[in-house]
Write an enzyme that holds these catalytic residues in place. Sequence first.
Site, PDB file in Angstrom:
ATOM      1  N   ARG A 150       3.111   1.755  -6.760  1.00 38.79           N
ATOM      2  CA  ARG A 150       2.922   2.362  -5.432  1.00 38.79           C
ATOM      3  C   ARG A 150       4.099   2.101  -4.477  1.00 38.79           C
ATOM      4  NH1 ARG A 150       0.444   4.135  -8.607  1.00 38.79           N
ATOM      5  NH2 ARG A 150      -1.785   4.056  -8.955  1.00 38.79           N
ATOM      6  N   SER A 207      -8.073   5.215  -2.506  1.00 43.34           N
ATOM      7  CA  SER A 207      -8.177   3.748  -2.552  1.00 43.34           C
ATOM      8  C   SER A 207      -7.413   3.167  -1.366  1.00 43.34           C
ATOM      9  CB  SER A 207      -7.559   3.207  -3.836  1.00 43.34           C
ATOM     10  OG  SER A 207      -8.302   3.662  -4.930  1.00 43.34           O
ATOM     11  N   GLU A 243      -2.914  -0.049   0.514  1.00 41.82           N
ATOM     12  CA  GLU A 243      -2.108   0.970  -0.185  1.00 41.82           C
ATOM     13  C   GLU A 243      -1.853   2.120   0.793  1.00 41.82           C
ATOM     14  OE1 GLU A 243      -3.401   2.242  -4.122  1.00 41.82           O
ATOM     15  OE2 GLU A 243      -2.887   4.302  -3.622  1.00 41.82           O
TER      16      GLU A 243
END
Length: 304
Positions: free
Chosen positions: A176, A226, A296
Amino acid sequence: MDKQKLYEELQRLIPKEHIKQDEPLNQYTFTKTGGKADFLVLPSTYEEVQNCILFSRENAIPLTILGNGSNLIIRDGGIRGIVLILSHMDRIFMKDGLIVAQSGATIINVSRYALEQSVTGLEFACGIPGSVGGAVYMNAGAYDGDISQVIDSALVLTEEGELLTLTNEEMELTYRSSLIAKRGYIVLEARFAAKKGEPEAIKARMDELTFLRESKQPLEYPSCGSVFKRPPGYFAGKLIQDSKLQGVSIGGAQVSTKHAGFIVNTGNATATDYLNLIKHVQKTVKENFGVDLETEVKIIGEEQ
Ligand SMILES: Cc1cc2nc3c(=O)[nH]c(=O)nc-3n(C[C@H](O)[C@H](O)[C@H](O)COP(=O)(O)OP(=O)(O)OC[C@H]3O[C@@H](n4cnc5c(N)ncnc54)[C@H](O)[C@@H]3O)c2cc1C
């Protein structure tokens, strides 16, 4: 520069119909929250993007790039200066044996295009609701696949407005994250490897992943996917579930009862509700398990 003058100057760079003043950004985010942009600009060419970068540098006006808004929380005070969205640049085509996708195309459409071309490798992306630019920036991934495994190269603009082609290795794509995120580059287009596969097998894998996604994720509500990164050695969703946080709400933001890693907007959530609930989840998981949950989702913009 005052707002009227800035509006006039922007019209020298971009057709007027592609500039929106005081635009509410909740229409552009998957959580349906977020304040207003002073100016939302929708460029149609790489040159227009480059001109916006140079103009904002010369005049010290903040410039922010948004993709499809599926991994973002924009605070309720909104974003000052210029916000760029590249959704008018969304072509996908084959060139020199690679799939070329402009930044504003969705990665879902790239995955579908790959199926049409009998290209394998992009099946994992069939349900990730981001743009190509956002997917490269985040090194988006799912079900053992991610962008780093399929991207050949990307065309980017630096903060100085310089055009660069970065190879896969040069992009430093990790979990990520990417060099693009670290350096504040703007992705204009991505080129993906076009390994030939069997259309039936590609389609079957996409159907399987879609089924898994639909059965596990609360897709019936707005959310930003998420919220937290996977902490080393743990699963964020499991820590949240074991902390009995599912169903906990602040305002209209609720820890999903279907997938503990998601925070859904049950109706009228504000970005402040989201941020307060994120803090509450982080604090509770830290107290229970001693684990720090890192977001995230990207949090940008000003407090109200
Ligand atoms: C229901 C749901 C499911 C999801 N499932 C997944 C999943 O399985 N796997 C996964 O990885 N993610 C998932 N996500 C999160 C999200 O879709 C990805 O992170 C996606 O890559 C974000 O792309 P975006 O265009 O929406 O970016 P945005 O949310 O708009 O922006 C995210 C960041 O990218 C930057 N950015 C956007 N475009 C550019 C550009 N052209 N150049 C430079 N920087 C840019 C922005 O400045 C921002 O910092 C999910 C989200 C939702 C809502």
